[in-house]
Design an enzyme around this catalytic site. Sequence first.
Site, mmCIF file in Angstrom:
data_model
loop_
_atom_site.group_PDB
_atom_site.id
_atom_site.type_symbol
_atom_site.label_atom_id
_atom_site.label_comp_id
_atom_site.label_asym_id
_atom_site.label_seq_id
_atom_site.Cartn_x
_atom_site.Cartn_y
_atom_site.Cartn_z
ATOM 1 N N ASP A 153 0.919 -1.074 -0.149
ATOM 2 C CA ASP A 153 0.179 -0.146 0.001
ATOM 3 C C ASP A 153 0.884 1.321 -0.007
ATOM 4 O O ASP A 153 2.163 1.238 0.219
ATOM 5 C CB ASP A 153 -0.780 0.001 1.249
ATOM 6 C CG ASP A 153 -2.112 0.853 1.134
ATOM 7 O OD1 ASP A 153 -2.236 1.576 0.077
ATOM 8 O OD2 ASP A 153 -2.935 0.911 2.190
ATOM 9 N N GLU A 211 2.803 4.563 -4.394
ATOM 10 C CA GLU A 211 2.930 5.540 -5.531
ATOM 11 C C GLU A 211 4.116 6.381 -5.967
ATOM 12 O O GLU A 211 4.467 6.119 -6.919
ATOM 13 C CB GLU A 211 1.591 6.426 -5.640
ATOM 14 C CG GLU A 211 0.336 6.016 -5.856
ATOM 15 C CD GLU A 211 -0.276 4.996 -4.532
ATOM 16 O OE1 GLU A 211 -0.600 4.066 -4.867
ATOM 17 O OE2 GLU A 211 0.069 5.525 -3.516
ATOM 18 N N ASP A 252 -9.015 2.824 -2.817
ATOM 19 C CA ASP A 252 -9.774 3.536 -1.982
ATOM 20 C C ASP A 252 -11.241 3.992 -2.788
ATOM 21 O O ASP A 252 -11.340 5.185 -2.933
ATOM 22 C CB ASP A 252 -9.373 4.576 -1.277
ATOM 23 C CG ASP A 252 -8.257 4.386 -0.367
ATOM 24 O OD1 ASP A 252 -7.999 3.074 -0.126
ATOM 25 O OD2 ASP A 252 -7.357 5.054 0.144
#
Length: 774
Positions: free
Chosen positions: A428, A431, A507
Amino acid sequence: MRGLRAARSAWRQRRADAVGLRPRGTERARVPGPAEGAEPLPGGGVVRFARARLRVCVGSGGTVFWGWDGAEPLPSYALAGRPPEPDPRAELEPDKGGGWRVVSERVTIAVSRNGAVEVRTPGGVVLRRDLPPRWWEPVTGGPARWVQRTEVPADARFFGLGGRAAGPRLRGGTYRLWNTDPRGGFAPGDDPLYITMPVQLVVSDAGTHLAFHDNTWDGLVTLREGEEGAGSGHDRPGASEVRMSGGPLRCWVVVGSPARVLHGWTVLTGAPALPPSWALGPQHARWGFGSEAEVRRVVAGYRERDLPLSALHLDIDHYDRHQVFTVDRERFPDLPGLARDLREEGVRLVSIVDPGVKAERGNGVYDGGAAVGPSGAYVRDARGAEVRGVVWPGECVYPDFTDPAVREWWGGLYEERLAQGFSGVWHDMNEPVSFTPFGDMTLPRSARHALEGRGGDHREAHNVYGLAMARAGYEGLRRLRPDERPFLFSRSGWAGMQRYGGTWSGDLSTGWPGLRASLSLVLGLGLCGVPYSGPDVGGFDGSPSPELFLRWFQLGAWLPLFRTHAAIDAGRREPWEFGPEVLEYARAALAERERLRPYFMTLARLARLTGAPYARPVWWGCPEERALRDCEDAFLLGDALLVAPVLERGTDRRAVRLPRGRWYDTATGQVYEGPGQVLVDAPLSRIPVLARAGAVLPVRGADGADELEVWAPAVGRTGGGLVVRDAGDGWAEAGVERYASRRVDGRVVVERVTEDGAVEVVERVRVRGAAGQV
């Protein structure tokens, strides 16, 4: 305190870029100019223009590469290994109008005298036409930005570009190529998202092709669908414009049927990692389980209500102050014991892993990374200082996963996760993310990266950061537990990420638009070569109504990664929390998922062998049917099943667009003939699922053993299917079994097709449909 740290981090980022990046200043525009000559090479050759050089090569499998100004296939983060060998039969030869062409068995590439590149079918039909590119080069030096404009047939439809919430058909508009955390829930109108890829799949009457601009820099893709002229009017071609802020101008193209295109793409970028068999079952997650007691309560709730559960995921709240590779001993005093107890009940534990490492002396992970190599494991700025951002643990540093030594060190850290009893990981915040008062940002663009020893900055490394982290984790798990297939899925990634695992939606906003986006993301990613994915069932950031949760749950049960998940303040996602009716219908969806587990295993194995995604657009087998190209609310699960989820509130009937052939409603046995559109019942208890007549697929029988299920073929027609048995969670190869179905004297016969001929199957065959509904 976090707000102050975030503000300071944002200021540092801006200052680092001001110091570390040279202003572009005055730029000089350039185009190729007229052709001046050519040099034949294996598979094609080099065409010389007045101000540029173009290398064209057709690979042995029909895959095409071209690169401008010396751009070669390697180095590349997308490719799995060496590029395809040149096709020895493809040669560069003069073409009319002063141009050149390369003719091969599957494709012809024509280069005009001004630098336009056409991809043609063997019959001469144009699939795409790349106009001469244009570069803008800083006069004082530095990376050139460029634009490539392309024309496609007027009837063409665009798909791909990674994970897009709007789609899977991509309408006219501009899409950014920069992996981004949208911070909080997102909906179909939000762009960019976590996984962007310069991968376009284009479907038209002329044929299907995939185009991949192998460039990891920030960019924009602008699409415009074409228009066909009425009567004697002219067609307006569809158009694509790719603008990149730097990096090489190089492109790969694969042509053929959708199945052949995805197979060629998989050969190029690598076979998808095969998930362990348990990862094809239902999984449950929540940010905020909070304690071992709560985990045991939730698992007991599944067991007491006779609900199957394969895995439970622990989010950042199980860490000690959110620090990666730690455990909160107060809340989870015996994590290995918990994992052992759950595994005895058939439930695996999966751990979240974030890349941000708390920048604090005495933190074992931070200190260990500082000792890697001559300058440590962490990304540094142009002056050599560690780049710091703010994530959940506070002020953090970021491992440079583009350094092989760092990947090896990081992969070794997963030994702690395995020792705690975890069976898999989910990546997670990769990025990567740094919190700021202005929303989540990434690292400074001037930050320095190893880039496999070539060296470069974050402008080139950003989009492959998550991909390189996935590689580090996957290879580490393989070293640590060599007899088991790793289970890993990642929020961020890039072309080729399927080699290391899958992904999930991130999300998603809780709401009916978020439900619709779930399907768009899975289908779009599958067409980019990432077959294993799924949404946060129920949405991430809100409390779904019972109806919305159920419809989301019913969709999730038919997608590769079936996982419920929610934010810490978004309420629970256990099916019994939504009332007895939802519980009853959710139980039915879970039971059907478990019954079809052998079919999902077959699809997983076939995805690894062929690149074909589990979930496919309804036009997969017949892209020439235009009405199917525009169908975005249903999908094929393999070749056998068509799933039509309910995506709107209050729906109890819905229209379903059918491909050609006969289809059975699996719940009622009603028969429909395609192509065409039919209206089917969609009661709250289920979503419509139709089976293709003649399909043979493996299922789990009432006694738990595998059996074959066949849907009766129409009179005078045949059918069949492929079956790959579960060979365990190791690396054993499983054979592909081929079955054929037909009618003989009024009964349905299923035969296994072997090299020695067809052998009739007489045991464990369940016939459904008009010839004998069971």
